[in-house]
Design an enzyme around this catalytic site. Structure first.
Site, PDB file in Angstrom:
ATOM      1  NE  ARG A 203      75.489  -8.151  19.969  1.00  5.61           N
ATOM      2  CZ  ARG A 203      76.095  -7.514  20.978  1.00  5.61           C
ATOM      3  NH1 ARG A 203      76.820  -6.852  20.519  1.00  5.61           N
ATOM      4  NH2 ARG A 203      75.956  -8.172  22.165  1.00  5.61           N
ATOM      5  CB  ILE A 204      71.914  -3.706  17.417  1.00  8.30           C
ATOM      6  CG1 ILE A 204      72.197  -3.144  16.131  1.00  8.30           C
ATOM      7  CG2 ILE A 204      71.965  -2.681  18.470  1.00  8.30           C
ATOM      8  CD1 ILE A 204      70.982  -2.580  15.535  1.00  8.30           C
ATOM      9  N   GLY A 205      73.867  -4.689  20.103  1.00 11.63           N
ATOM     10  CA  GLY A 205      74.118  -4.923  21.581  1.00 11.63           C
ATOM     11  C   GLY A 205      73.239  -4.026  22.382  1.00 11.63           C
ATOM     12  CG  ASP A 206      74.664  -3.458  26.654  1.00 12.43           C
ATOM     13  OD1 ASP A 206      74.693  -2.524  27.302  1.00 12.43           O
ATOM     14  OD2 ASP A 206      75.525  -4.293  26.017  1.00 12.43           O
TER      15      ASP A 206
ATOM     16  CB  THR B 184      80.529  -2.604  30.337  1.00  9.44           C
ATOM     17  OG1 THR B 184      81.374  -3.698  29.708  1.00  9.44           O
ATOM     18  CG2 THR B 184      80.841  -2.698  31.782  1.00  9.44           C
ATOM     19  N   GLY B 185      79.252  -5.327  29.371  1.00 12.09           N
ATOM     20  CA  GLY B 185      79.177  -6.819  29.514  1.00 12.09           C
ATOM     21  C   GLY B 185      78.592  -7.544  28.529  1.00 12.09           C
ATOM     22  CD  GLU B 186      74.991 -13.023  28.350  1.00 13.64           C
ATOM     23  OE1 GLU B 186      74.096 -13.588  27.760  1.00 13.64           O
ATOM     24  OE2 GLU B 186      75.561 -13.142  29.328  1.00 13.64           O
ATOM     25  N   GLY B 187      75.682  -8.193  26.510  1.00 11.97           N
ATOM     26  CA  GLY B 187      74.524  -7.284  26.106  1.00 11.97           C
ATOM     27  C   GLY B 187      73.477  -7.860  25.861  1.00 11.97           C
TER      28      GLY B 187
ATOM     29  CB  THR C 135      81.356  -1.702  26.302  1.00 12.59           C
ATOM     30  OG1 THR C 135      80.740  -2.748  25.703  1.00 12.59           O
ATOM     31  CG2 THR C 135      80.408  -0.256  26.193  1.00 12.59           C
TER      32      THR C 135
END
Length: 326
Positions: free
Chosen positions: A224-227, A246-249, A196
């Site tokens: 799919r929607i992340g953070d 940033t990272g594992e959403g 990200t």
């Protein structure tokens, strides 16, 4: 007033065997966009304008996973998302599921400035983009050959894969040990290394702003929607700080990571770096992530609990740093 400060990131989770040439390319890009933001701040640019400017530039370069160069979905298409937040009045805008909008962060800004809403997604967001006259391109514009090849590998492995530069054998690169493959929501995935992009700024007036943009996960499910577009999770700004994650959403969402930095500053009285350290340690559970942050008093900070994070930061007093590793 302590003066302006800026930080940028190109994602957390980096293969320790990333070739030196790629490391240098990343640092050059981070330095270029950092200097772009610095020049704007020296010209009295507002925090909200500067974060949009910097993230637009990152979206336009295919090196990181946002805009052009976004990770591909299971269908081989791109679904991008972004958000922006102005700490003045906590105004915000977010978008998801974009397939033809050249610069998602600018559409997020228009959602904030020109619509009655905070968040638009998929066909509704695309329709709004057309109404606003933003630059639209074919989905092919965003797709790189590197990501096409990596999607093929991901499908062969029947896995979500974060990044084409990460080897798909050996799990030591995500710090979890060869014996325990990294998991997301309890399901095994390949090596963790999303990329990200984001920017946080406090300007010379003490105004804070944040923006984040991403293509998400390679081989992700459609929809799919992340953070990154979720206010309070991947992006947050208020009158005391601004944060981009940033990272594992999925872990960032569960921990409402960005908002937590502001909350512990506000309610526990912690300084910026202590707040960042606390949140990275206490709010991610088993998740891997990183974040950048600035405070209204001109401080800049970052933290991550994975192997590395592409980042750069600078302050008005002449401090400047661009790095990848701890």
């Amino acid at each position: 007033m302590a003066g302006w400060a800026i930080a940028v990131h190109g994602g957390a989770g980096v293969d320790p065997n990333l070739p030196a040439e790629r490391q240098e390319q990343a640092k050059q890009l981070l330095t270029r966009v950092l200097n772009l933001g610095i020049d704007a701040l020296r010209s009295s640019g507002s925090a909200i304008d500067v974060v949009e400017l910097v993230v637009r530039e990152l979206e336009s370069d295919p090196f990181f996973n946002s805009g052009r160069g976004s990770a591909l979905t299971e269908n081989g298409t791109v679904e991008m998302e972004a958000s922006i937040m102005d700490g003045v009045g906590r105004r915000c805008g977010a978008v998801s599921g974009l397939t033809t909008v050249k610069n998602p962060v600018s559409l997020a800004r228009l959602v904030m400035d020109k619509s009655p809403h905070s968040y638009l997604a998929f066909s509704g967001a695309e329709k709004f983009a057309k109404q606003m006259g933003v630059e639209m391109v074919d989905n092919d514009y965003f797709i790189t050959q590197d990501n096409v090849e990596m999607l093929k590998l991901a499908k062969e492995a029947d896995s979500i894969v974060f990044d084409y530069r990460i080897p798909t054998v050996g799990y030591e690169t995500c710090g979890t040990g060869v014996e325990s493959p990294f998991q997301m929501n309890g399901l095994p995935i390949s090596i963790y290394a999303p990329e990200t992009v984001g920017c946080v700024v406090v300007d010379s007036q003490g105004r804070c702003a944040a923006a984040t943009s991403t293509g998400g996960l390679l081989n992700k499910r459609m929809g799919r929607i992340g953070d990154s577009p979720l206010i309070g999770a991947g992006t947050y700004a208020c009158d005391i700080c601004a944060v981009s994650c940033t990272g594992e959403g999925e872990a960032i969402i569960r921990g409402t990571l960005a908002r937590e930095v502001g909350a512990v500053m506000e309610y526990k009285g912690l300084g910026l770096q202590d707040a960042v350290d606390f949140v990275i340690k206490e709010r991610l559970d088993d998740g891997k992530a990183g974040l950048i942050a600035v405070s209204k008093t001109g401080e800049v900070s970052y933290g991550f609990n994975c192997v590395g994070m592409f980042r750069g930061c600078a302050t008005q007093n002449g401090f400047m740093e661009v790095g990848i590793w701890d």
